[in-house]
Structures are given as C-alpha cells and as structure tokens.
Scaffold this active site. Structure first.
Site, PDB file in Angstrom:
ATOM      1  CE  LYS A   1      -9.742  -6.403  18.382  1.00 55.37           C
ATOM      2  NZ  LYS A   1      -8.285  -6.163  18.406  1.00 55.37           N
TER       3      LYS A   1
ATOM      4  CD  GLU B   1     -14.413  -0.606   3.600  1.00 60.34           C
ATOM      5  OE1 GLU B   1     -13.825  -1.056   2.609  1.00 60.34           O
ATOM      6  OE2 GLU B   1     -15.393   0.147   3.536  1.00 60.34           O
TER       7      GLU B   1
ATOM      8  CB  CYS C   1      -6.776  -3.198   2.047  1.00 67.22           C
ATOM      9  SG  CYS C   1      -7.681  -1.751   2.518  1.00 67.22           S
TER      10      CYS C   1
ATOM     11  CD  GLU D   1      -4.541  -7.461   0.825  1.00 68.29           C
ATOM     12  OE1 GLU D   1      -5.084  -8.205   1.669  1.00 68.29           O
ATOM     13  OE2 GLU D   1      -4.883  -6.283   0.642  1.00 68.29           O
TER      14      GLU D   1
HETATM   15  C1  SIN Z   1      -6.808   0.366   4.377  1.00 70.41           C
HETATM   16  O1  SIN Z   1      -5.815  -0.084   3.853  1.00 70.41           O
HETATM   17  O2  SIN Z   1      -7.508  -0.328   5.139  1.00 70.41           O
HETATM   18  C2  SIN Z   1      -7.286   1.783   4.176  1.00 70.41           C
HETATM   19  C3  SIN Z   1      -6.544   2.424   3.100  1.00 70.41           C
HETATM   20  C4  SIN Z   1      -6.884   3.872   2.906  1.00 70.41           C
HETATM   21  O3  SIN Z   1      -7.850   4.425   3.443  1.00 70.41           O
HETATM   22  O4  SIN Z   1      -6.132   4.483   2.144  1.00 70.41           O
END
Ligand code: SIN
Length: 490
Positions: free
Chosen positions: A178, A253, A287, A384
């Site tokens: 998804k 993640e 992230c 964040e």
């Molecule tokens: C992400 O922000 O989820 C992945 C970042 C990346 O692979 O550079």
C-alpha cells in the site's frame, strides 16, 4: 499534467488492474500547483482481503522457482525502470514535489535495490550444523516467510517500493503493497513495469486507499506473516499493537531527530556543504534529515554565518523548473507543523536568521529557515520538524555534545564532523543511532543497512541484512543415519 504511458488509475490485484469493490476513488494532486493529476481507487478491507488471497495463491509457485529465475525477473524490471527513468522521475516530481534532479536520483536509488537483491536473493544459504549423535544430522533451511504487507511513505514514492518489494520477491515471498495516499502513482507505474518484466499474477499486488482500513486488514490477517512499514513513529506503534494478535514479524523504519555535531577541529567548509545537503535535501522531508545542529562554542558564530549565507542562496520553486533546490512541502498539515515549530522556537527565545515564514509562492512552499540559540525545551529540538528549518545550538565539550545528541527517544541517523581520529571512534560508538555520517551528510546507499534504534524502528533495509526479515529459519533434525558397518552388525 504528466505525459506518460505508465499513469495508472487502478490498483493491481491478482494481475488485474482493478477499481475498489465499492467503486470509490480519491484524487491525487500536485503539491506545487494544487492541480488534480489523477484519481485512484479508495480501497478498504474487502479489497485488502482480495489482494491477500491473490498473494497467498501466488506464493507456492513463486517460492518454488529458483532464486536465479526470480533474479532474472528483477533484473528485467530494473532494465525497464532504467528505460523509463525520465518518465518515472517526472511522475514522481508531479505527485510529490521534490526537484526533478532529486527525483532522477531517487529513481536510480530505486533501481539499485532491484539490481542488488536480484543478486542477493541467490545468496540466501542454509547450513549443516555438526550433530550431537553419530546417527543424526542437523540441517538448517532458509525459506521465504510467506505473504508480506508493505506500507510505504510519500517522501520516497519510488525507492521505498523497491527497497521493500525487491528483497521480499527475491527471497520468494509475495507482496501486498500500500503506497501513501499522497503518492500512489509512482508505485502503480513501477508495478506496471514489474508486470511487464514478468512478475506472475498475484506476486506483487498494489492497493491504494484508506490507510487505517488497509493497515488494519493487513495486520489482522493470519496469512500475512510480516509487515514492513516506513512512516511515522506514531503509526509504527499502532501497527505493532495491531500485529500482536497474529504474532507477525515487523520491520519498522520510523521517525528520527538527527543530530549534526560540528567539532572545532572539523573542516568547516566541508561541514557547511554537508549541513545544507543533510538539512534541505527534499525540503527537509526525509527521516534522516538533520533536525538539530550542535556546534562547538568556539566556532558556532563562524559556522552559523557561513551556513546562513549558503541557505540564503537556495532557490525555492516548482521542482520541475531548472535550478530549483527546495520544492513545496507535501501538504497543508506539513506546512502547519513547520510553521508551528518556528513560532514555538521564536516565542521561546530563538534568533531567526533567515526565512521563518511561508514562501511568497503560496501553497505549501516554506522559506528555507535558520534558527540560532535554540534550547532543548523547544519543539524543533524535541520533535522531527520534517521541513526546511535548521535549528542551531552550541556545546562546550565532547561529553556534553554526545549527551545532547542522545537526549531523544529517536535513534535513526546522526552526523558529525571532526578531524581527530580518536574522537571519530569515540563519538561514532557513543551516538545512540542506527546510522552515522562521519564527515559526510549523506547516508543512503543500497549496499548499507538502513534503520534505527530506540523508537526509530526495528530491523534493517538494504544490504545483505535487508533480506533477513523476509526469510524464516527452519531446522531439520535427521535421525537413523547409522553407518553401513553398524547396519551389517559389525
Ligand atoms: C526515508 O526518509 O524514509 C528514507 C531516506 C533515505 O533512504 O534516504
């Protein structure tokens, strides 16, 4: 508008391009203009169950194929993505907003996971363990975990599809995926190319729609043996709780709060260049983007001066225009959070050096911003921000820097600049994160294990580690292997 033959306004279930069971759709818009690009199915529980059933039906024949055979399909898929790279990049920028150069980079990054796991899937090996009795043997099999559910984010609409699907498929699993509601078109286009590359019906299913309903159905299904999710920590915790009942494996993640430490012995020019990249890449919406700059007191004024000058030169605009460095934020909620973090910091005493407000372009564009003299009480330090806002504070000693860096429940990425070898070892070991950038502001490559510690997640993606979650370990104890002599009675 996008001009590509890869635009799909249907979901892929059991090899068929389908509408939602109840016919509902939702619009996908361009964050740079607000214009509608397409409408895709608003699917929910019943559609998810149909996709899970298709993946379950496809599992046995797919896992029976040789790893080499599956690798050939992934390799062909990578070739097709390479041939269509420009179209895919344009589609990505249109639905997501990042500058075209970054979108092209992301398509290359997405392809790299297909190529890497085509090879890595052929290296999943079992073992023979020395047995504890003469007439027995111990064998360890490594088998695909089964049907997996993948839930991907809007900030990497292409790379997160292949970072999850490629190891899953290479290992012999089948997938129900998804994509984020904001960016389903890249996922559908990539799935169309997978189909053309020879993925059999039901091996990769892509369903679009109602995130909570689809997530609940994937987590509740006893057929789905693993959920691989990239997104917020809040949703990751919810999915963990929902998976408890069926004791599913989880790869998460989640969010970060990356510190970027600059010591007085660092190469300042290199640190400033890396700081800009690590903060403003993709408008601060990754992230692993830096959230907090921690700079040694003796150089903080100089660093801040050079950094602010570089940030002042960043060009904001529609990602399709040449020369643009910073595109729009994904949506109004993203913009509101960024504005709230800046207001909170300024209200609590931070110094605003550049930016600080929505951009004159309107919509979800926000000015690249630098705040100095931030403190741990401010939201920019604790949460964040996910936007183009740099928060700078200072420290006196290495111990204080590490303590400040680790003062968070997140632990995804951390960066630091130093030319002192001893310090390089000490700080790399002391940072409570899953990934460290030492004298670099960039981390993401397919050959390295991407993932976090603390509340930033579980498991790793990319590298040989990234296929582990998709594989189960089964031990076979074989008895009755007496020697020919024993059988003859001698
Ligand atoms: C992400 O922000 O989820 C992945 C970042 C990346 O692979 O550079």
């Amino acid at each position: 508008m996008v001009s590509t033959t890869l635009l799909r306004e249907a979901a892929l279930v059991d090899g068929q391009w389908r509408a939602a069971a109840d016919g509902r759709v939702f619009d996908v818009t361009d964050p740079a203009t607000g214009a509608k690009i397409a409408a895709v199915p608003l699917m929910a529980e019943a559609d998810t169950e149909a996709a899970i059933a298709a993946a379950a039906k496809a599992l046995r024949p797919w896992r029976r194929r040789t790893a080499k055979d599956r690798a050939a399909v992934l390799t062909r898929w990578a070739q097709l993505m390479t041939e269509h790279a420009d179209e895919l990049a344009e589609l990505l920028t249109t639905e997501q907003g990042k500058p075209l150069a970054e979108a092209r980079g992301e398509i290359g990054y997405a392809i790299s996971f297909l190529t890497f796991y085509a090879a890595e899937g052929q290296r999943v090996r079992g073992e023979i363990i020395p047995a504890t009795a003469e007439d027995s043997r111990i064998m360890v099999l490594r088998q695909p975990i089964g049907v997996v559910g993948c839930i991907t984010p809007w900030n990497f609409p292409a790379a997160m599809i292949t970072r999850k699907a490629a190891p899953a498929l290479a290992a012999g699993c089948t997938v129900v995926l998804k994509p984020a509601e904001q960016t389903p078109l890249s996922a559908l286009a990539i799935a169309a190319l997978g189909q053309e590359a020879g993925l059999p019906a039901g091996v990769l299913n892509v369903i679009t729609g109602d995130a909570p309903a689809i997530g609940r159905a994937l987590c509740a299904s006893p057929t789905v043996r693993l959920i691989s999710f990239t997104g917020s920590t809040e949703v990751g915790k919810l999915l963990s709780a929902q998976c408890a009942d069926t004791v599913k494996r989880l790869t998460l993640e989640l969010g970060g709060n990356a510190p970027f430490l600059v010591f007085e012995d660092a190469d300042l020019d290199a640190a400033v260049t890396a700081a800009v990249l690590s903060k403003y890449r993709h408008s601060g919406q990754t992230c692993v983007c830096t959230n907090r700059f921690l700079v040694q007191a003796s150089i903080v004024e100089e660093f801040t001066h050079r950094f602010t000058a570089a940030v002042g030169k960043l060009a904001v605009g529609n990602g399709k225009q040449p020369g643009v460095d910073v595109g729009p934020l994904i949506d109004a909620d993203g913009l509101a959070k960024v504005a709230a973090h800046v207001d909170d910091a300024v209200h609590k005493g931070a110094r605003l050096l550049v930016g600080g407000a929505p951009h004159a372009l309107g919509g979800t564009f926000f000015q690249p911003t630098v705040l100095a003299d931030v403190t741990p009480q401010m939201r920019v330090m604790r949460e964040e921000t996910f936007g183009p806002v740099a928060a700078i504070t200072s420290f006196d000693t290495e111990e204080a820097a590490v303590e400040l860096a680790n003062d968070t429940r997140s632990g995804l990425a951390g960066y630091f600049f130093t030319n002192d070898l001893g310090r390089a070892w000490r700080v790399a070991e002391a940072l409570e994160v899953g990934m460290v950038g030492l004298n670099t502001g960039f981390l993401s490559v397919e050959v390295a294990p991407f993932g976090g510690v603390k509340e930033s997640g579980l498991g790793r993606e990319g590298s040989h580690h990234g296929i582990e979650d998709f594989v189960e370990t089964k031990f076979v104890h074989i008895g009755g292997i007496s020697s020919p002599g024993a059988a003859a009675g001698s």
